[in-house]
Design an enzyme around this catalytic site. Structure first.
Site, short mmCIF file in Angstrom:
data_model
loop_
_atom_site.label_atom_id
_atom_site.label_comp_id
_atom_site.label_asym_id
_atom_site.label_seq_id
_atom_site.Cartn_x
_atom_site.Cartn_y
_atom_site.Cartn_z
N CYS A 66 -8.31 -29.25 -12.22
CA CYS A 66 -7.24 -29.13 -13.22
C CYS A 66 -6.70 -27.72 -13.40
O CYS A 66 -5.49 -27.52 -13.44
CB CYS A 66 -7.72 -29.61 -14.60
SG CYS A 66 -9.08 -30.75 -14.56
N HIS B 42 15.20 -32.97 -34.71
CA HIS B 42 16.40 -32.95 -33.89
C HIS B 42 16.85 -31.52 -33.63
O HIS B 42 16.73 -30.68 -34.51
CB HIS B 42 17.51 -33.72 -34.63
CG HIS B 42 18.76 -33.86 -33.84
ND1 HIS B 42 18.86 -34.69 -32.75
CD2 HIS B 42 19.98 -33.25 -33.96
CE1 HIS B 42 20.08 -34.60 -32.25
NE2 HIS B 42 20.78 -33.73 -32.97
N LYS C 19 -4.97 -26.21 -10.23
CA LYS C 19 -3.82 -27.09 -9.96
C LYS C 19 -2.68 -26.81 -10.93
O LYS C 19 -1.52 -26.70 -10.54
CB LYS C 19 -4.26 -28.55 -10.09
CG LYS C 19 -3.10 -29.54 -10.06
CD LYS C 19 -3.54 -30.90 -10.56
CE LYS C 19 -3.69 -30.93 -12.07
NZ LYS C 19 -4.27 -32.20 -12.53
#
Length: 450
Positions: free
Chosen positions: A47, A433, A50
Site C-alpha cells: 500500500c 456545495h 504503491k
C-alpha cells in the site's frame, strides 16, 4: 510449566507488530521474529510505496489540467531512479519507526525466520528452540505465480519497486485490484501498458462501477484484453514474448503477474504441529482468531478472511486485548470500506448491487456526472455515486464511489453505514456545495428496484 515468553509472534507486518506491542503493554513477555523487513507487505512492498507511485503517476494529468485552467505549465521527463531512491529512503524511515515501536514496548525482536515446532515451541533459523505460552502466526501472504513454461521470466508486484529502469512495453497479467492499480500507475508514468486477464477485470466489485473504471482505463491508453490465457513466456533478444492459447504472441520489456496472493504458510511447520489449514494454505481460525490448537492463534492475510492492512491491525489488537488484557473482544468483519487506487479511484463499502439483490428487495440510487473540475478543463472524466438500500429496513447496505479521492469519501460514508444509517438519514443531511460528495445526500429517486 515455565515458558521463555508469554507470546511469540511470527511475522513483523501490520498485524503481528500491533499484537506484540499491545500484549507487551499489558505486561506480557513478548518476542517477535521477522525474516525480511519489519513493516510487512503494506509498508515495504504494498500500500505505502504503491500510493506514492500513484501520486507520482498523477502528475502529467495535473499539468494538463493546469494548462486548461490558464497556467503555462510544462512537464519534463520522469526520473525513475531519482524517484526510486527517494521511495526507498522513505520505506527505510518507516521501517525504523516500526522497529523503534517494538523496542520501546520491550518486545524482543529476532531478525530471522521462525517456524512452529509444537504447540508451545518455535524454532529459529539458527536452530534455537524457544518456548512460548502463546504463539501468534502473522506471516501474511505472498504473490502467486502459476507454474508454466517460462514462469521464471516474469515479475510480481514485489519486484515493481526495485526495477532498474521504467519498462517501455509492460504487460500486466491479472484482473484484480493490484493488477489494475499497477496498470494505471505505469500508464501514468509513461509506459505502454497492456493488461491481460482470463476473465473480466475487477469482477469481484460492483459491475456498474467496474465498467466505468475499465472504460476510463482503456480511454487512457491501457490496452485491456479479457479472456486471454498465456501458455508460455520465452526470452527474446530485446525482451520477453508472451504466447497465448489462441496463437497470439507479443513482445514486452517486462511481464508482471498479479494473479492473486496466497497465505505464506509453506514450510512453517503448522501441519506437523496439528494446526488445521484450508486448501489454499490459510490458517483456519474462529471468531477469536484461535486455531484448533488452543495455544496457537493467527491474524491478518494468513487467515484469508478480509485481506486488508487495517483489518490485520484490528485482529492483532483484539487478540492482545482478549488473551493478555482481560478484555475479550472479537473483530467485526462486516461493512469494511476499502479503496482501489486505479484512475479513476474507487471507494466501496458494503454490498455490490449483484450481491444485495440476493438478500431481498433493494432500491438502487445512482448519480453519474462530469465533475465541475474536469468539465471546466474539457476532460472526459465521469464520476459515479451509488447507494444500495434495503427496502424493508431502509438501511444503506452498499455505497460505491468512482471519483477522484473516492477513498477519502468512502471512509466517511462508512461511519454512517456502520451506525446503520437509513436512506432517509442520508437525505436529512444537508449538502455541502459545490462538492462531488453532495450527490450522496441528494439522490431522490431510485433508478432501479430489485
Amino acid at each position: 510449566m515455565s515458558f521463555d515468553f508469554d507470546l511469540f509472534v511470527i511475522g513483523g507486518g501490520s498485524g503481528g507488530v500491533r499484537a506484540a506491542r499491545i500484549a507487551a503493554g499489558y505486561g506480557a513477555r513478548v518476542a517477535l521474529a521477522e525474516e525480511d523487513r519489519m513493516g510487512g507487505t503494506c509498508v515495504i512492498r504494498g500500500c505505502v510505496p504503491k500510493k506514492l507511485m500513484v501520486f507520482a503517476a498523477s502528475m502529467p494529468a495535473a499539468v494538463d489540467e493546469a494548462q486548461a485552467y490558464g497556467w503555462s505549465a510544462t512537464l519534463g521527463a520522469f526520473d525513475w531512479l531519482a524517484f526510486r531512491a527517494k521511495l526507498h529512503a522513505e520505506l527505510d524511515r518507516l521501517e525504523r519507526i516500526y522497529r523503534a515501536g517494538q523496542d520501546n514496548a520491550g518486545v524482543r525482536v529476532f531478525n530471522q525466520r521462525a517456524t512452529v515446532a509444537g504447540a508451545h515451541e518455535v524454532q529459529l533459523a539458527d536452530g534455537t528452540v524457544i518456548s512460548a505460552k502463546h504463539i501468534l502466526i502473522a506471516v501474511g501472504g505472498r504473490p502467486f505465480v502459476p507454474k508454466f513454461d517460462g514462469c521464471e521470466h516474469v515479475l510480481t508486484s514485489n519486484d515493481l519497486f526495485h526495477l532498474e529502469a521504467l519498462p517501455k512495453r509492460l504487460l500486466i497479467v491479472g484482473g484484480g485490484y493490484i493488477a489494475s492499480e499497477f496498470a494505471c500507475v505505469f500508464n501514468g508514468l509513461g509506459s505502454d501498458v497492456t493488461q491481460w486477464n482470463r476473465s473480466p477485470l475487477l469482477r469481484s466489485f460492483d459491475t456498474e462501477c467496474r465498467d466505468l473504471i475499465v472504460e476510463r482505463m482503456c480511454a487512457r491508453g491501457i490496452d485491456v484484453h479479457e479472456n486471454v490465457v498465456i501458455d508460455r513466456v520465452t526470452k527474446a533478444d530485446s525482451g520477453f514474448v508472451a504466447h497465448c492459447g489462441d496463437g497470439r504472441s507479443q513482445e514486452f520489456d517486462a511481464i508482471v503477474y498479479a494473479t492473486g496472493r496466497v497465505p505464506n504458510t509453506h514450510g512453517l511447520g503448522l501441519e506437523a504441529a496439528g494446526v488445521r489449514l484450508a486448501q489454499n494454505g490459510a490458517v483456519v481460525v474462529d471468531d477469536w482468531s484461535q486455531t484448533n490448537i488452543p495455544s496457537i492463534y493467527a491474524v491478518g492475510d494468513v487467515t484469508d478472511r478480509v485481506n486488508l492492512t487495517p483489518v490485520a491491525i484490528r485482529e492483532g489488537h483484539a487478540f492482545a486485548d482478549t488473551v493478555f488484557g482481560a478484555a475479550p473482544r472479537k473483530t467485526d468483519h462486516a461493512l469494511i470500506a476499502s479503496a482501489v487506487f486505479t484512475r479513476p479511484e474507487f471507494g466501496t463499502c458494503g454490498l455490490s448491487e449483484e450481491e444485495a439483490r440476493k438478500g431481498g428487495p433493494v432500491e438502487v440510487y445512482v448519480s453519474t456526472f462530469r465533475p465541475m473540475r474536469s468539465a471546466f478543463a474539457g476532460a472526459e472524466e465521469r464520476v459515479l455515486m451509488k447507494l444500495i438500500v434495503a427496502k424493508e429496513s431502509r438501511k444503506v447496505i452498499g455505497c460505491h464511489i468512482v471519483a477522484p479521492e473516492a477513498g477519502e469519501m468512502i471512509q466517511l460514508a462508512a461511519i454512517a453505514m456502520k451506525m446503520g444509517a437509513t436512506k432517509e438519514q442520508f437525505d436529512a443531511t444537508c449538502a455541502v456545495h459545490p462538492t462531488m460528495a453532495e450527490e450522496l445526500v441528494t439522490m431522490r429517486a431510485p433508478v432501479r428496484h430489485h
